[in-house]
Write an enzyme that holds these catalytic residues in place. Structure first.
Site, PDB file in Angstrom:
ATOM      1  N   ASP A   1      49.524 -41.648 -71.343  1.00  0.00           N
ATOM      2  CA  ASP A   1      48.287 -41.087 -70.777  1.00  0.00           C
ATOM      3  C   ASP A   1      48.409 -39.571 -70.655  1.00  0.00           C
ATOM      4  O   ASP A   1      49.507 -39.023 -70.483  1.00  0.00           O
ATOM      5  CB  ASP A   1      47.978 -41.709 -69.406  1.00  0.00           C
ATOM      6  CG  ASP A   1      49.094 -41.557 -68.392  1.00  0.00           C
ATOM      7  OD1 ASP A   1      50.267 -41.853 -68.737  1.00  0.00           O
ATOM      8  OD2 ASP A   1      48.820 -41.120 -67.259  1.00  0.00           O
TER       9      ASP A   1
ATOM     10  N   GLU B   1      51.028 -42.683 -65.782  1.00  0.00           N
ATOM     11  CA  GLU B   1      51.984 -41.821 -65.085  1.00  0.00           C
ATOM     12  C   GLU B   1      51.250 -40.716 -64.331  1.00  0.00           C
ATOM     13  O   GLU B   1      51.623 -40.353 -63.217  1.00  0.00           O
ATOM     14  CB  GLU B   1      52.976 -41.196 -66.075  1.00  0.00           C
ATOM     15  CG  GLU B   1      54.184 -40.510 -65.411  1.00  0.00           C
ATOM     16  CD  GLU B   1      53.925 -39.089 -64.914  1.00  0.00           C
ATOM     17  OE1 GLU B   1      54.665 -38.646 -64.002  1.00  0.00           O
ATOM     18  OE2 GLU B   1      52.993 -38.427 -65.406  1.00  0.00           O
ATOM     19  N   GLU B   2      50.184 -40.199 -64.943  1.00  0.00           N
ATOM     20  CA  GLU B   2      49.437 -39.097 -64.312  1.00  0.00           C
ATOM     21  C   GLU B   2      48.629 -39.555 -63.107  1.00  0.00           C
ATOM     22  O   GLU B   2      48.051 -38.745 -62.396  1.00  0.00           O
ATOM     23  CB  GLU B   2      48.502 -38.446 -65.343  1.00  0.00           C
ATOM     24  CG  GLU B   2      49.207 -37.849 -66.561  1.00  0.00           C
ATOM     25  CD  GLU B   2      50.021 -36.584 -66.240  1.00  0.00           C
ATOM     26  OE1 GLU B   2      50.043 -36.161 -65.070  1.00  0.00           O
ATOM     27  OE2 GLU B   2      50.644 -36.039 -67.165  1.00  0.00           O
TER      28      GLU B   2
END
Lengths: 426, 426
Positions: free
Chosen positions: A107, A172-173
């Site tokens: 992502d 992850e973001e």
């Protein structure tokens, strides 16, 4: 090391150089897909095909929102991950070696204001040895380093003893739900490597962080008789000063030499302020939003309790808060800190191979931000190191780029480290 | 005064008491119309009919946006006043007397959060001698006081020598375009009375004010390395402190005894703050919005220049501002200060009649906010006094109310003052 590694390294270097064009092509294809939250599927498909072509066992699944929510480590703005698969490829070892997880997120954060980009944010254009685009540095470049490393092992027919588990994760973001889902699915290893953009520095420790929101109260009045009210803006200045003192105290406690060169190892950042509604009214509320850094050596819960207690103590600084207490809530992003022992073998192997490939000493530091390494360490019990080719200060910025040479240097260091860590079957 | 006034006052008092029910009914009808900006027509129609029924000359017109814009005193969020008429009724005098403008605004501020109202904001419900509703205190109650006063003159067949010009204007809450339009249309008089909600205090001076917006700059960075950025929130604290010092200086200069009991005669209020976009980024901007009080004895332009110069001086406090200056802009509301000479006869007549009707001394103060009296004084050259029955601290608040007794006491004081000021033809 010695003779064996010299010859091996020469072969590896030649193979990587021969495959450079393919690697750049792969990176460009990945960058050209705007794999922001919820739109990761097309990029994951490319990863899947790449892993399949290399002959790895592949596993693609959409994380289960209900299962994730049951975990105390779940932090996401969504519960439904339909159309947002994780992909894992396993390079099975011949047995008897140590396993490793290579973890990278697919992502990317949104491109932001297009006017600040010189080129289309998803062009993947190459100029002067740099590729440009959202996510190229954070962290598709690092993902390609890992894939090039795996490809090199296959090309040179190097058979590792331990398993290599390549994870291409979502989210992850946005709080790490992709990596959390991989842990819950049972992926385990003796160590993990995450090629987030570290400028080729090695981060054995990563700072954790969590977002907070503080509510400060005032009492409204007409601006012409402002002395009849109590300005929440004025009171929030006291809160901000009070938090600075806590930041000071917390950082004085940090003695880890990895933080020696860092002015404020675990900052508390006030990132947003909003208060009042009308220029000629005394503002009766202010909302502060910020990010609290959490040391790799402390528990999230302890850090949380410390600032909560500190905010409760505002009444001693200013009596107003005894009657109208400021309140703190936790919301949004939360990244666990991560760390690996300073004498862990993966750390020394990585440092040695860095020196070997680049003829200079690796810089070993503590990272100022969290990664999925926190989840791998604290939830998966997998010692994790962050080391990658991306440019730290380009992450999340317009005109994000990566220097392509770094992608292949990192790949070379990773191949050698996998060989040393997992062992080779001759 | 003396014998004549005693008998006259008795008649006036009886007439007002007899008409009390009608007055309350009129006020209720006005309150039940939500005459917010742009929606004044229905309320103005009731005013028009009331003036017509009393036999006054009436004038209803929609202010001309183009003409208004040409005036340096124009301040509104709109240029088109279609459907938003002013209404003026003139009670012609028999000649030889002094004229007076009775000015009241028909527009009300929005009701705001309905949940904070115990009753419908436009109910006009009466409980324990109080009528409730948006605009009842600011300032439909005052308007009814004036209309009851005029009606009483008619009922008792009292013929004044000077003209009484009753103005029901739009836009007071949004910059005064209604009163400005009435001035531009040529309505002039020897003095003016405005029954804004003063708690029955007499305000011979009104503070002016203007809204400003200050932009403070920072430099962005990741919150985990906040020491690499410059927080605009931190810098805005310096700006706020700097402005407080200016407020201090400006208020030390005020020596007018009318301000003796007021802690901060001309406050500078910071009413709104907004800065930063992301909890884990160092904020690179902050916007402050506020209201600067302007003394009745100073020019708007001088006040403006003083704060502009002061903001330019921030670089001496903190070098950052030399390279990244904070900027100030003027927007939105602007109210001219107003004043009448302390020995003006209208002031003494009003005070005497207050004492006469209520058997106590009137409180004479300077008002902490501006009214259309600023425009009447400075643009129309018409000395103006603000005095009215509304409850000051109820204006703009949920559950706004007025004490009905005050409406009729004010009416009585106004009738007597009109008689004294304009003179009576026997």
């Amino acid at each position: 090391m010695g003779e064996r590694t010299n010859i091996l390294q020469k072969n590896i270097h030649q193979s990587i150089t021969a495959n450079r064009k393919d690697g750049i092509h792969l990176l460009k294809r990945l960058v050209q897909i705007a794999s922001t939250q919820g739109k990761e599927a097309d990029a994951q498909r490319i990863i899947l095909e790449t892993l399949f072509d290399m002959g790895l066992d592949v596993d693609l699944w959409e994380p289960n929102g209900e299962e994730l929510q049951a975990s105390p480590y779940f932090a996401s703005s969504r519960y439904d991950f339909s159309g947002s698969p994780n992909v894992v490829g396993v390079l099975k070892g011949t047995g008897g070696g140590r396993s490793i997880i290579l973890n990278g997120h697919i992502d990317v954060v949104p491109a932001g204001d297009r006017n600040q980009w010189e080129e289309d944010p998803f062009s993947g254009i190459v100029k002067n040895g740099k590729m440009y685009g959202r996510g190229v540095t954070d962290m598709k470049g690092g993902n390609v380093s890992m894939l090039v490393a795996l490809k090199t092992l296959q090309t040179l027919n190097i058979r590792l003893k331990g398993d290599v588990i390549f994870e291409s994760v979502i989210e992850e973001e946005s709080g790490g739900s992709g990596t959390l889902a991989a842990i819950l699915r049972g992926y385990q290893a003796d160590a993990a490597l995450i090629p987030e953009p570290t400028n080729m520095k090695i981060f054995p420790k990563q700072q954790g962080s969590m977002w907070f929101r503080i509510h400060v109260k005032g009492r409204s009045a007409h601006g012409g008789t402002r002395y009849e009210g109590v300005s929440a803006i004025d009171k929030s200045l006291i809160v901000i000063k009070h938090i600075k003192e806590l930041e000071d105290q917390r950082n004085k406690r940090i003695t880890d030499p990895l933080y020696a060169k860092i002015p404020i190892p675990i900052p508390i950042n006030i990132g947003k302020i909003e208060g009042g509604e009308w220029p000629s009214s005394v503002p009766d509320f202010v909302i502060l939003e910020g990010r609290m850094g959490v040391s790799p050596d402390e528990q999230m819960e302890d850090a949380r309790l410390e600032i909560e207690t500190w905010i409760e103590g505002l009444g001693e600084v200013e009596p107003w808060f005894n009657v109208h207490p400021a309140s703190i809530e936790w919301y949004g992003g939360r990244w666990l800190p991560g760390s690996i022992d300073s004498d862990h073998e993966l750390l020394s192997l990585l440092s040695e191979n860095y020196r070997f490939v680049l003829n200079e000493e690796a810089i070993i530091e503590a990272s100022p931000w969290g990664t999925d390494g926190g989840l791998l360490t604290q939830v998966g019990n997998i010692p994790s190191i962050v080391f990658g080719p991306g440019v730290t200060d380009q992450a999340h910025f317009p005109n994000e780029y990566i220097e392509l040479d770094r992608v292949f240097e990192a790949a070379e260091i990773i191949v050698l480290t996998l060989i040393d860590w997992c062992g080779v079957e001759y």
